[in-house]
Design an enzyme around this catalytic site. Sequence first.
Site, PDB file in Angstrom:
ATOM      1  N   CYS A   1       0.374  -2.796   1.187  1.00 57.66           N
ATOM      2  CA  CYS A   1      -0.946  -2.570   0.587  1.00 57.66           C
ATOM      3  C   CYS A   1      -0.915  -2.761  -0.931  1.00 57.66           C
ATOM      4  O   CYS A   1      -1.844  -3.314  -1.515  1.00 57.66           O
ATOM      5  CB  CYS A   1      -1.443  -1.158   0.883  1.00 57.66           C
ATOM      6  SG  CYS A   1      -1.443  -0.697   2.620  1.00 57.66           S
ATOM      7  N   ASP A   2       0.157  -2.286  -1.568  1.00 60.63           N
ATOM      8  CA  ASP A   2       0.137  -2.140  -3.020  1.00 60.63           C
ATOM      9  C   ASP A   2       1.183  -2.932  -3.788  1.00 60.63           C
ATOM     10  O   ASP A   2       1.265  -2.832  -5.017  1.00 60.63           O
ATOM     11  CB  ASP A   2       0.289  -0.652  -3.376  1.00 60.63           C
ATOM     12  CG  ASP A   2      -0.852   0.192  -2.838  1.00 60.63           C
ATOM     13  OD1 ASP A   2      -1.962  -0.341  -2.724  1.00 60.63           O
ATOM     14  OD2 ASP A   2      -0.624   1.377  -2.529  1.00 60.63           O
TER      15      ASP A   2
ATOM     16  N   CYS B   1       2.478   2.749   0.924  1.00 60.15           N
ATOM     17  CA  CYS B   1       2.340   1.504   1.680  1.00 60.15           C
ATOM     18  C   CYS B   1       2.698   0.309   0.812  1.00 60.15           C
ATOM     19  O   CYS B   1       1.938  -0.060  -0.099  1.00 60.15           O
ATOM     20  CB  CYS B   1       0.914   1.372   2.212  1.00 60.15           C
ATOM     21  SG  CYS B   1       0.599  -0.198   3.029  1.00 60.15           S
TER      22      CYS B   1
END
Length: 310
Positions: free
Chosen positions: A135-136, A132
Amino acid sequence: MKDAVIIGLGPAGITAALYLLRAKADILCFEKMVFGGQINLTDKIENYPGFPNGISGFELAQLFKKQLDEFSPQIISEKVLGVEKDKEGILTVKVSSSEFKTRSIIIATGAYPKRLNIKGEEVFTGRGVSYCAICDAMFFKDKIIAVIGGGNSAIEEAIYLSKFVKKIYLIHRRDRLRADKIFQERLKVLNNVEFVFSSTVEEIRGEKKVESILVNNLNAQTAKEIILDGVFIFAGYTPNTEFLKDFLQLDKGGYIITKENLITNVEGVFACGDVRSGSLKQVVSSCGEGAQTAVGCMKYVEKLKGTSYD
């Protein structure tokens, strides 16, 4: 006894719920994770009508939620463990704490990112291996990473990651990308992306975190090590149908096979969105399928209850 149970509240399940609630059906919804599903992980959606400048997946999910909340739906945050149908045609949905009887079911459980199952992948998940970008991405600011994949998801995520990282190795097993041309064109003008075609990642290496990958060139049959800080894998999706494998007819990939009106091989059970075999796997098409299943579901329930207009 519910008129319908909806399993999964991504775009397809949300739309189905809206249609059924507007029809005054007595429904129950299950969502084990985040409201809106996978769209929450999408940086920008540009092909959903009504948003000429695009909209983030999270924002769109929140708008969906606001609209659905107007009807005060009954939502249970539990994982569905199984579904059964008795000789009288009554369907049962099982969770860890209870069982629920219903006349019909709409499966809209979507899919989750597929693993490559290569050496080091599981060990370093969360320690340099990610599925993701949104997300990261911040964890890899000014770092060197690899993005594995050649479809729309991989290219969209690579474009997003390029804003944060120092360099991206875009690794794809084919000699060209299969993503839409518009995404390919945007990627090719970026100066921090290096294409590694006709290649596969054989191993992810490191001590406490990702430090390098071993890449095999399929044409030359030679391997080389690339030093980097992270690996983002976008190799497709696996449908959330594990709890249905002994109940519904699935294709070889585990996706639900549907007939006309998106009904499955079990009468009274419908499927829509990314979990369905042949789905376009786009937000707009998932919403359309959600509407289609809701209409078919309502007609089925009305016929059972003897209230059909026919």
